[in-house]
Design a protein around this motif. Structure first.
Motif, PDB file in Angstrom:
ATOM      1  N   ILE A 184       0.816  -1.161  -0.035  1.00  0.00           N
ATOM      2  CA  ILE A 184      -0.021   0.012  -0.102  1.00  0.00           C
ATOM      3  C   ILE A 184       0.736   1.208  -0.017  1.00  0.00           C
ATOM      4  O   ILE A 184       0.437   2.367  -0.447  1.00  0.00           O
ATOM      5  CB  ILE A 184      -0.973   0.158   1.130  1.00  0.00           C
ATOM      6  CG1 ILE A 184      -1.932   1.037   1.226  1.00  0.00           C
ATOM      7  CG2 ILE A 184      -0.301   0.125   2.412  1.00  0.00           C
ATOM      8  CD1 ILE A 184      -2.978   1.065  -0.090  1.00  0.00           C
ATOM      9  N   LEU A 185       1.935   1.231   0.579  1.00  0.00           N
ATOM     10  CA  LEU A 185       2.823   2.262   0.515  1.00  0.00           C
ATOM     11  C   LEU A 185       3.395   2.658  -0.812  1.00  0.00           C
ATOM     12  O   LEU A 185       3.515   4.096  -1.069  1.00  0.00           O
ATOM     13  CB  LEU A 185       4.340   2.152   1.145  1.00  0.00           C
ATOM     14  CG  LEU A 185       4.275   1.711   2.884  1.00  0.00           C
ATOM     15  CD1 LEU A 185       5.511   1.413   3.270  1.00  0.00           C
ATOM     16  CD2 LEU A 185       3.724   3.074   3.510  1.00  0.00           C
ATOM     17  N   ASP A 186       3.540   1.922  -1.987  1.00  0.00           N
ATOM     18  CA  ASP A 186       3.710   2.145  -3.256  1.00  0.00           C
ATOM     19  C   ASP A 186       2.686   3.202  -3.750  1.00  0.00           C
ATOM     20  O   ASP A 186       2.810   4.234  -4.452  1.00  0.00           O
ATOM     21  CB  ASP A 186       3.749   1.049  -3.955  1.00  0.00           C
ATOM     22  CG  ASP A 186       4.497   1.250  -5.625  1.00  0.00           C
ATOM     23  OD1 ASP A 186       5.351   1.556  -5.630  1.00  0.00           O
ATOM     24  OD2 ASP A 186       3.495   1.535  -6.476  1.00  0.00           O
ATOM     25  N   LEU A 187       1.305   2.782  -3.482  1.00  0.00           N
ATOM     26  CA  LEU A 187       0.162   3.531  -4.089  1.00  0.00           C
ATOM     27  C   LEU A 187       0.231   4.855  -3.160  1.00  0.00           C
ATOM     28  O   LEU A 187      -0.035   5.863  -3.732  1.00  0.00           O
ATOM     29  CB  LEU A 187      -1.093   2.618  -3.660  1.00  0.00           C
ATOM     30  CG  LEU A 187      -2.431   3.168  -4.110  1.00  0.00           C
ATOM     31  CD1 LEU A 187      -2.397   3.665  -5.727  1.00  0.00           C
ATOM     32  CD2 LEU A 187      -3.541   2.346  -3.773  1.00  0.00           C
ATOM     33  N   LEU A 188       0.270   4.870  -1.901  1.00  0.00           N
ATOM     34  CA  LEU A 188       0.357   5.894  -1.012  1.00  0.00           C
ATOM     35  C   LEU A 188       1.040   7.224  -1.508  1.00  0.00           C
ATOM     36  O   LEU A 188       0.813   8.282  -1.813  1.00  0.00           O
ATOM     37  CB  LEU A 188       0.449   5.687   0.601  1.00  0.00           C
ATOM     38  CG  LEU A 188       0.116   6.725   1.414  1.00  0.00           C
ATOM     39  CD1 LEU A 188      -1.244   7.063   1.492  1.00  0.00           C
ATOM     40  CD2 LEU A 188       0.681   6.168   2.758  1.00  0.00           C
ATOM     41  N   PHE A 189       2.530   6.709  -1.814  1.00  0.00           N
ATOM     42  CA  PHE A 189       3.516   7.655  -2.041  1.00  0.00           C
ATOM     43  C   PHE A 189       3.359   8.238  -3.566  1.00  0.00           C
ATOM     44  O   PHE A 189       3.680   9.217  -3.751  1.00  0.00           O
ATOM     45  CB  PHE A 189       4.956   7.098  -2.006  1.00  0.00           C
ATOM     46  CG  PHE A 189       5.395   6.628  -0.406  1.00  0.00           C
ATOM     47  CD1 PHE A 189       5.018   7.432   0.491  1.00  0.00           C
ATOM     48  CD2 PHE A 189       5.795   5.476  -0.324  1.00  0.00           C
ATOM     49  CE1 PHE A 189       5.048   7.345   1.902  1.00  0.00           C
ATOM     50  CE2 PHE A 189       6.540   5.213   1.012  1.00  0.00           C
ATOM     51  CZ  PHE A 189       6.116   6.189   2.149  1.00  0.00           C
ATOM     52  N   ASN A 190       2.778   7.346  -4.468  1.00  0.00           N
ATOM     53  CA  ASN A 190       2.544   7.876  -5.860  1.00  0.00           C
ATOM     54  C   ASN A 190       1.550   8.483  -5.989  1.00  0.00           C
ATOM     55  O   ASN A 190       1.395   9.446  -6.895  1.00  0.00           O
ATOM     56  CB  ASN A 190       2.862   6.851  -6.805  1.00  0.00           C
ATOM     57  CG  ASN A 190       4.162   6.104  -6.862  1.00  0.00           C
ATOM     58  OD1 ASN A 190       4.967   7.020  -6.972  1.00  0.00           O
ATOM     59  ND2 ASN A 190       4.443   4.763  -6.469  1.00  0.00           N
ATOM     60  N   GLU A 191       0.427   8.155  -5.462  1.00  0.00           N
ATOM     61  CA  GLU A 191      -1.013   8.725  -5.711  1.00  0.00           C
ATOM     62  C   GLU A 191      -1.537   9.670  -4.627  1.00  0.00           C
ATOM     63  O   GLU A 191      -2.526  10.503  -4.916  1.00  0.00           O
ATOM     64  CB  GLU A 191      -1.931   7.593  -5.865  1.00  0.00           C
ATOM     65  CG  GLU A 191      -1.820   6.660  -7.262  1.00  0.00           C
ATOM     66  CD  GLU A 191      -2.279   7.612  -8.289  1.00  0.00           C
ATOM     67  OE1 GLU A 191      -3.362   8.173  -8.439  1.00  0.00           O
ATOM     68  OE2 GLU A 191      -1.243   7.946  -9.406  1.00  0.00           O
ATOM     69  N   GLY A 192      -1.075   9.493  -3.301  1.00  0.00           N
ATOM     70  CA  GLY A 192      -1.311  10.511  -2.330  1.00  0.00           C
ATOM     71  C   GLY A 192      -2.997  10.471  -1.947  1.00  0.00           C
ATOM     72  O   GLY A 192      -3.505   9.325  -1.693  1.00  0.00           O
ATOM     73  N   PRO A 193      -3.549  11.533  -2.064  1.00  0.00           N
ATOM     74  CA  PRO A 193      -5.072  11.637  -1.589  1.00  0.00           C
ATOM     75  C   PRO A 193      -6.000  10.980  -2.595  1.00  0.00           C
ATOM     76  O   PRO A 193      -7.085  10.669  -2.255  1.00  0.00           O
ATOM     77  CB  PRO A 193      -5.103  13.109  -1.805  1.00  0.00           C
ATOM     78  CG  PRO A 193      -3.959  13.725  -1.683  1.00  0.00           C
ATOM     79  CD  PRO A 193      -2.893  13.050  -2.269  1.00  0.00           C
ATOM     80  N   ASN A 194      -5.337  10.416  -3.812  1.00  0.00           N
ATOM     81  CA  ASN A 194      -6.057   9.684  -4.560  1.00  0.00           C
ATOM     82  C   ASN A 194      -6.275   8.189  -4.485  1.00  0.00           C
ATOM     83  O   ASN A 194      -6.916   7.557  -5.005  1.00  0.00           O
ATOM     84  CB  ASN A 194      -5.659  10.024  -5.994  1.00  0.00           C
ATOM     85  CG  ASN A 194      -6.607   9.495  -7.241  1.00  0.00           C
ATOM     86  OD1 ASN A 194      -7.814   9.489  -6.971  1.00  0.00           O
ATOM     87  ND2 ASN A 194      -6.043   8.631  -8.025  1.00  0.00           N
ATOM     88  N   THR A 195      -5.677   7.927  -3.344  1.00  0.00           N
ATOM     89  CA  THR A 195      -5.548   6.567  -3.209  1.00  0.00           C
ATOM     90  C   THR A 195      -6.682   5.622  -2.796  1.00  0.00           C
ATOM     91  O   THR A 195      -6.878   4.637  -3.258  1.00  0.00           O
ATOM     92  CB  THR A 195      -4.332   6.052  -1.687  1.00  0.00           C
ATOM     93  OG1 THR A 195      -3.079   6.636  -2.113  1.00  0.00           O
ATOM     94  CG2 THR A 195      -4.595   4.840  -1.330  1.00  0.00           C
ATOM     95  N   LEU A 196      -7.616   6.463  -1.966  1.00  0.00           N
ATOM     96  CA  LEU A 196      -8.705   5.710  -1.788  1.00  0.00           C
ATOM     97  C   LEU A 196      -9.610   5.719  -2.993  1.00  0.00           C
ATOM     98  O   LEU A 196     -10.423   4.583  -3.167  1.00  0.00           O
ATOM     99  CB  LEU A 196      -9.455   6.814  -0.666  1.00  0.00           C
ATOM    100  CG  LEU A 196      -9.013   6.638   0.713  1.00  0.00           C
ATOM    101  CD1 LEU A 196     -10.087   7.560   1.645  1.00  0.00           C
ATOM    102  CD2 LEU A 196      -9.325   5.064   1.154  1.00  0.00           C
ATOM    103  N   ASN A 197      -9.582   6.724  -3.922  1.00  0.00           N
ATOM    104  CA  ASN A 197     -10.400   6.491  -5.297  1.00  0.00           C
ATOM    105  C   ASN A 197     -10.071   5.315  -5.895  1.00  0.00           C
ATOM    106  O   ASN A 197     -10.784   4.678  -6.433  1.00  0.00           O
ATOM    107  CB  ASN A 197     -10.163   7.905  -5.919  1.00  0.00           C
ATOM    108  CG  ASN A 197     -10.963   9.111  -5.291  1.00  0.00           C
ATOM    109  OD1 ASN A 197     -11.775   9.006  -4.437  1.00  0.00           O
ATOM    110  ND2 ASN A 197     -10.422  10.088  -5.612  1.00  0.00           N
ATOM    111  N   TYR A 198      -8.492   5.449  -5.989  1.00  0.00           N
ATOM    112  CA  TYR A 198      -7.911   4.069  -6.736  1.00  0.00           C
ATOM    113  C   TYR A 198      -8.517   2.837  -6.238  1.00  0.00           C
ATOM    114  O   TYR A 198      -8.954   2.090  -6.892  1.00  0.00           O
ATOM    115  CB  TYR A 198      -6.491   4.243  -6.785  1.00  0.00           C
ATOM    116  CG  TYR A 198      -5.803   3.108  -7.253  1.00  0.00           C
ATOM    117  CD1 TYR A 198      -5.679   3.159  -8.734  1.00  0.00           C
ATOM    118  CD2 TYR A 198      -5.608   1.764  -6.834  1.00  0.00           C
ATOM    119  CE1 TYR A 198      -4.992   2.039  -9.438  1.00  0.00           C
ATOM    120  CE2 TYR A 198      -4.862   0.773  -7.287  1.00  0.00           C
ATOM    121  CZ  TYR A 198      -4.586   0.997  -8.548  1.00  0.00           C
ATOM    122  OH  TYR A 198      -3.928  -0.275  -9.282  1.00  0.00           O
TER     123      TYR A 198
END
Length: 207
Positions: A184-198
């Protein structure tokens, strides 16, 4: 939907996809510890492609050891090594600095038990995402669960790697292409606030 799933080390994207779909999440805490699973490993995207971060554990002389009783082998400087790996992989990502202060303390404070550490990691990610999940822990081990969808198989890294998810921009994707279903860190660091939408836009079907 009620689900049962393993708490793991900075859980994979697949874990968070199913947890977001659930009304109630039950963490399995009464199972036996098995080697080579997400209980003590996670995958990130380093300069050379997919990279394993593995937490060393103290292996019991007994044949079987409960997950909740497994201690971390803190004689090794694994926390410093993992943090260096995360810096190397993600310091140039768009949102690393935004979450760095939340995540860094996990790699400086010692925790005795792997399950406790994984639960701390989960809490920190939920704080970063402002995610409020309805979570409880199992009371005993049941091989077959009647009233919950069983996603415990996702703890097995080999089974899980086949999950096809939509691509997003990753730091080293120009070198190795898109790598699906990392920590999940990969998604968090790359997408930030958009993580939940993804996460909400992805789907996984139970076995």
């Amino acid at each position: 939907m009620n689900i049962i799933i393993h708490p793991t080390y900075f859980s994979s994207i697949a874990h968070f996809v199913v947890m977001l779909q659930a009304d109630n999440v039950v963490f399995e805490v009464h199972d036996n510890f098995l080697k080579q699973t997400y209980r003590n490993r996670t995958y990130i995207y380093g300069a050379n492609g997919r990279q394993t971060l593995n937490i060393p554990v103290v292996h019991s002389q007994k044949n079987r050891q409960k997950y909740k009783d497994v201690k971390i082998f803190n004689e090794e400087p694994w926390q410093a090594n993992h943090w260096k790996s995360l810096l190397s992989a993600y310091r140039t990502s768009p949102f690393f600095e935004f979450y760095e202060d939340d995540i860094q303390p996990l790699f400086h404070q010692k925790t005795d038990y792997i399950l406790d550490f994984n639960l701390k990691c989960f809490e920190v990610i939920c704080d970063c995402l402002q995610l409020d999940l309805n979570v409880s822990e199992s009371q005993s081990f049941e091989k077959i669960v009647e009233d919950k969808t069983d996603y415990r198989y996702l703890v097995n890294a080999k089974k899980e790697q086949s999950q096809p998810f939509d691509s997003y921009t990753q730091v080293f994707s120009n070198k190795h292409g898109f790598i699906s279903n990392l920590s999940i860190l990969d998604l968090l660091f790359n997408e930030g606030p958009n993580t939940l939408n993804y996460l909400e836009s992805q789907t996984i079907n139970p076995l």
